[in-house]
Design an enzyme around this catalytic site. Structure first.
Site, PDB file in Angstrom:
ATOM      1  N   TYR A 141     -59.284  -5.829  -1.849  1.00 15.53           N
ATOM      2  CA  TYR A 141     -59.526  -4.401  -2.033  1.00 15.53           C
ATOM      3  C   TYR A 141     -59.976  -3.736  -0.737  1.00 15.53           C
ATOM      4  O   TYR A 141     -59.738  -2.560  -0.524  1.00 15.53           O
ATOM      5  CB  TYR A 141     -60.618  -4.171  -3.086  1.00 15.53           C
ATOM      6  N   LYS A 190     -57.921 -19.429  -6.876  1.00 13.78           N
ATOM      7  CA  LYS A 190     -56.536 -19.881  -6.698  1.00 13.78           C
ATOM      8  C   LYS A 190     -56.550 -20.810  -5.485  1.00 13.78           C
ATOM      9  O   LYS A 190     -55.866 -20.585  -4.476  1.00 13.78           O
ATOM     10  CB  LYS A 190     -55.618 -18.659  -6.502  1.00 13.78           C
ATOM     11  N   ASP A 223     -54.424 -18.488 -12.910  1.00 15.20           N
ATOM     12  CA  ASP A 223     -53.328 -18.403 -13.886  1.00 15.20           C
ATOM     13  C   ASP A 223     -53.705 -19.148 -15.166  1.00 15.20           C
ATOM     14  O   ASP A 223     -53.470 -18.675 -16.277  1.00 15.20           O
ATOM     15  CB  ASP A 223     -51.997 -18.904 -13.295  1.00 15.20           C
ATOM     16  N   ASP A 247     -60.716  -7.936 -11.696  1.00 16.07           N
ATOM     17  CA  ASP A 247     -60.123  -6.690 -12.194  1.00 16.07           C
ATOM     18  C   ASP A 247     -59.081  -7.008 -13.263  1.00 16.07           C
ATOM     19  O   ASP A 247     -59.081  -6.443 -14.353  1.00 16.07           O
ATOM     20  CB  ASP A 247     -59.480  -5.939 -11.019  1.00 16.07           C
ATOM     21  N   ASP A 251     -59.311  -6.641 -17.824  1.00 15.25           N
ATOM     22  CA  ASP A 251     -58.432  -5.852 -18.702  1.00 15.25           C
ATOM     23  C   ASP A 251     -57.882  -6.767 -19.798  1.00 15.25           C
ATOM     24  O   ASP A 251     -57.786  -6.378 -20.957  1.00 15.25           O
ATOM     25  CB  ASP A 251     -57.264  -5.228 -17.920  1.00 15.25           C
TER      26      ASP A 251
HETATM   27  C1  IPM Z   1     -61.747  -1.008 -12.479  1.00 13.22           C
HETATM   28  C2  IPM Z   1     -60.622  -0.122 -12.065  1.00 13.22           C
HETATM   29  C3  IPM Z   1     -60.718   0.160 -10.573  1.00 13.22           C
HETATM   30  C4  IPM Z   1     -60.656  -1.166  -9.836  1.00 13.22           C
HETATM   31  C5  IPM Z   1     -59.649   1.141 -10.048  1.00 13.22           C
HETATM   32  C6  IPM Z   1     -59.675   2.459 -10.786  1.00 13.22           C
HETATM   33  C7  IPM Z   1     -59.761   1.351  -8.565  1.00 13.22           C
HETATM   34  O1  IPM Z   1     -59.402  -0.712 -12.411  1.00 13.22           O
HETATM   35  O2  IPM Z   1     -62.928  -0.624 -12.278  1.00 13.22           O
HETATM   36  O3  IPM Z   1     -61.496  -2.089 -13.015  1.00 13.22           O
HETATM   37  O4  IPM Z   1     -59.569  -1.704  -9.602  1.00 13.22           O
HETATM   38  O5  IPM Z   1     -61.719  -1.692  -9.495  1.00 13.22           O
HETATM   39 MG    MG Z   2     -59.567  -2.459 -13.570  1.00 16.43          MG
END
Ligand code: IPM
Ligand code: MG
Length: 356
Positions: A141, A190, A223, A247, A251
């Site tokens: 990042y 990884k 993975d 990240d 999700d």
């Molecule tokens: C999160 C989001 C952010 C990230 C984005 C919006 C930059 O996806 O907080 O998980 O990737 O950190």
């Molecule tokens: Mg995110």
């Protein structure tokens, strides 16, 4: 107690969900006799519109002057031009970095009544109680980004860099948290491909051996971890991992809880100052319609009370109020059963506040 909370509502559903969390905060201050001051500041797309920058200096100063930061979400189609020099997301990355918030705690728990909201089979979700500790201010990042024209076409690179010190501090945070939970730490990396991951593996092995030998410790390739999160999620306790893996995996993990709208997060550094935000984004497609689930932000507020203000009882009261609201069936459409009424964002916020 007295405390000042900086509120960065941001874009899309950000203002709606933070408004509900502030109702709950107000109720906490009434019930427990605290004096909380809130100060709004700009971040993201709205900050670009008003100042030309996604993170104005005034916002950083406001955050530094306060005790904690509550953030909604940033981004939206209006600012999505891939060639733009300034983007809302830069504001979010920059505030995490500016405040030194390197450890991002993303807990995943599932209310029994919401097991149906997940696409996973119910028996897999029993006993799921995990915490992802995502490194937040390093890695790909923040490494150098390049884009250039070469003879054979365009060329781009994102550098992934980690230092031993950056790894060590977040691993210690995660290991200490594991000690106070179920005593199990899993490093996700990884290391079969990436040099940064091999450093993560070496540093983590060393720290755990020297300082956390009481923990059950293992490591897993990312993975495989993505697969095991669906296959046997209840086996995880604390996962520690680098920025981008964290990240992506969170999700995925959100779907264990049925909705992105359920997962809170806390971003912490060395002191008690922290930034608290739902893990979901600005959801521009439903913004302004009263459909957004405010529970992730309200649960982030509970984390704020606990981690930055040391108000464990108050944090617990908010979490219990969220559970009671779910039990009363006052929930938004993302987690409501098919055929049941979807409640509005503000109805959910009111219901939680009333139960605090
Ligand atoms: C999160 C989001 C952010 C990230 C984005 C919006 C930059 O996806 O907080 O998980 O990737 O950190
Ligand atoms: Mg995110």
């Amino acid at each position: 107690m007295e405390a000042t909370i900086t509120v960065l509502a941001g874009d899309g559903i950000g203002p709606e969900v933070t408004a509900e969390a502030l109702k709950v905060l107000h109720q906490v201050s009434n019930r427990f006799g605290h004096r909380f001051a809130t100060q709004p500041a700009l971040i993201g797309g709205i900050a670009i519109d008003e100042t030309g920058m996604p993170l104005p200096e005034a916002t950083i100063a406001a955050c530094r002057a306060g005790d904690a930061v509550l953030l909604g979400a940033v981004g939206g189609p209006k600012w999505d031009n891939p060639n733009a020099q300034v983007r809302p997301e830069q504001g979010l990355l920059a505030i995490r970095k500016a405040l030194g918030l390197y450890a991002n705690l993303r807990p995943v728990t599932i209310h029994p009544l919401l097991i149906d909201a997940s696409p996973l089979r119910p028996e897999r979700l029993e006993d799921v109680d995990l915490l992802v500790v995502r490194e937040l201010t390093g890695g790909i990042y923040f490494g150098e980004k390049r884009r250039e024209q070469r003879a054979d076409g365009e060329w781009a690179s994102d550098l992934c860099v980690y230092s031993e010190a950056e790894i060590a501090r977040v691993v210690r945070t995660a290991a200490n948290l594991a000690r106070n939970r179920n005593g199990h730490l899993t490093l996700v990396d990884k290391a079969n491909v990436l040099e940064t991951s091999r450093l993560w593996r070496a540093v983590t092995n060393r720290i755990v051996q020297a300082e956390f030998a009481d923990l059950e410790y293992d490591y897993m390739l990312v993975d495989a971890a993505a697969m095991h999160l669906l296959r046997r999620p209840a086996d995880f306790d604390v996962i520690v991992t680098e920025n981008m893996f964290g990240d992506i995996l969170t999700d995925e993990a959100a779907m264990l809880a049925g909705s992105m709208g359920m997962l809170p997060s806390a971003s912490l550094g060395e002191g008690t100052m922290g930034l608290y935000e739902p893990i979901h984004g600005s959801a521009p497609d439903i913004a302004g319609q009263g459909k957004a689930n405010p529970l992730a932000t309200i649960l982030s507020l509970a984390m704020l009370l606990r981690h930055s203000l040391g108000l464990e009882q108050e944090a617990h009261a908010v979490e219990a109020a969220v559970a009671a609201t779910i039990e009363a069936g006052i929930i938004t459409g993302d987690i409501a059963r098919p055929g049941r009424r979807a409640h509005k964002t503000s109805e959910v916020g009111d219901a939680v506040a009333a139960r605090v």
